[in-house]
Write a protein that holds these residues in place. Sequence first.
Motif, PDB file in Angstrom:
ATOM      1  N   LYS A 241       4.701   1.621 -14.029  1.00 55.22           N
ATOM      2  CA  LYS A 241       4.790   1.363 -12.591  1.00 55.22           C
ATOM      3  C   LYS A 241       5.402  -0.016 -12.347  1.00 55.22           C
ATOM      4  O   LYS A 241       5.580  -0.799 -13.275  1.00 55.22           O
ATOM      5  CB  LYS A 241       3.399   1.457 -11.951  1.00 55.22           C
TER       6      LYS A 241
ATOM      7  N   LYS B 187       0.838  -1.207   0.000  1.00 55.88           N
ATOM      8  CA  LYS B 187       0.000   0.000   0.000  1.00 55.88           C
ATOM      9  C   LYS B 187       0.871   1.255   0.000  1.00 55.88           C
ATOM     10  O   LYS B 187       0.589   2.224  -0.707  1.00 55.88           O
ATOM     11  CB  LYS B 187      -0.934  -0.008   1.208  1.00 55.88           C
TER      12      LYS B 187
ATOM     13  N   ASP C  54      -1.784  -1.271  -6.488  1.00 53.64           N
ATOM     14  CA  ASP C  54      -3.241  -1.470  -6.487  1.00 53.64           C
ATOM     15  C   ASP C  54      -3.648  -2.857  -6.956  1.00 53.64           C
ATOM     16  O   ASP C  54      -4.763  -3.302  -6.715  1.00 53.64           O
ATOM     17  CB  ASP C  54      -3.943  -0.402  -7.339  1.00 53.64           C
TER      18      ASP C  54
ATOM     19  N   GLY D 106       2.035   2.252  -3.304  1.00 49.07           N
ATOM     20  CA  GLY D 106       0.996   2.590  -4.281  1.00 49.07           C
ATOM     21  C   GLY D 106       0.548   1.425  -5.129  1.00 49.07           C
ATOM     22  O   GLY D 106      -0.040   1.622  -6.198  1.00 49.07           O
TER      23      GLY D 106
END
Length: 557
Positions: A68, A15, A20, A18
């Motif tokens: 990412k 978390k 998801d 970042g």
Amino acid sequence: MSKISGSEIVIECLKEQGVDTVFGYPGGTILNVYDALYKHQDEINHVLTSHEQGAAHAADGYARATGKVGVCMATSGPGATNLVTGIATAYMDSIPVVAITANVGVNMLGKDSFQEVDIAGVVMPITKHSFIVKHIDDLAPTIRRAFKIAKSGRPGPVLVDITKDVTAAETEYIPETPEVIERKTDTIREEDVNKVLEMIKVSRRPFIMAGGGCIISDASAELAEFADKVDAPVCDTLMGKGAFDGRSERYTGMIGMHGTKVSNLGVSRADLVIVVGARFSDRVIGNASKFAPNAKIIHIDIDAAEIDKNIPTNASIVGDAKEVLKLLNSKLAAQSNKTWMSEIEDLKKQNPDVYSFDTLNGPAAIKKIYELTEGDAIITTDVGQHQMWAAQNYTFKEPRTFLSSGGLGTMGYGVGAAIGAKYGRPDKTVINIAGDGCFRMNLNEIATAARYNVPIIQVVLNNHVLGMVRQWQTLFYDHRYSNTVLDDSVDFVKVAEGLGAMGIRANTLDEFEAAMKTALTAGRPVVIDVTIAGDDKVWPMVAPGAAIDTCFSEDDM
């Protein structure tokens, strides 16, 4: 401060970074982590793949499509080893992935315990770093370090293996804000920049070659400005697809074994080749001693180890491609090479398309996909003829829209990567193009797409052979087709339906167009089984070990 378990720390660290979406498959040693995931399912979306290799490819596809870090998880032993091919795929193409595995308890290590494998040791040659966490206090710092390593400098995969007792132990957890990763500029030397600028100024036949590093560093805008300032044509490597707008008049197509004649002949006639974010792969340069024989070589790359590794350079700049190009653009006056650009235009006219697009074949199917998506889809591929046809015949206009296993050449990569890409970019149409040989390797991931109703489109260019290997057997092995004929009765339409997807067969170009239109509006996963001839080939081609200016097409034979 209250204490939390190692499993909770794993989730909190994800978390924090970042994250998801996580792709994975549970098992005994990683059960505690999955129990924590259950409690946080509203914060982190876990995608259960059909096989751990699919999870690794999905994390890779997610990372390539978004920029990412992609994350995958697996249990110990065979779960962890099933990630290896996906980790190696990411390593060869510099893709940031963090793989989290669990292992047997510390007191069981080294005893040939059930499902025990030294996975940190196994992946050491194919990761930027691998860790095994044996103490709860090391867990959070190790996960944070893994993410930093994965995305800093030249990106790549990192593995974190956690013993089961650490996932159960408790300690205090102090949240941290992730460290901002600065672009690598400390290695950019003024004397290197000045030397490059001088070489560009005296050049009359410059050629720019864009590699995957241009995409990784988000350098597309700077690359376009640089090409205009240098007044040079631009080619790309397979990994560089989309770094430079394929619709530009400067663009000459891919370079290398199945590159265009314009790129291969143009680079061979150039007096200066400027290579940005590419590693001079053997499939790009052909015979290294005969590559760009009339040119001086400038190499811009973030990894100093790549400089002079495969091709001797005359000048180089080590640093982030975006930052290097920004600097060069700020210092370089606009050049004019009208005669050279005119020569490149003549080369284009002399070497038109080598394929027929009026009947159903691989290139025609790719062209039709481009027309129907208006070039706005994310294209993933497996490896082989279809991969080359996709690279040649779909016009990529922006980065992170062509996802393919370049360095490792992993058959079975595409479906998992397509699922990962769709999770990362849900706004995009995502289409995987595969041959029948590749598709059967990981077609079980269609079940994953169906379970979660991920509306990817799978196009199978079905020629009932291992097409690229057969092409080599035809050209170089006197038609000895050893184990490359797939003359079985597998029905991919029935397989698709059996796995929960829609299946459509196309035997003509009109049928394929209708199938694609249906797939694009279906809102569910669709598999299109496209019948093509078994002896269609990828053209042009450079024979293995030959110079790239000896590229030939069927007409040349």
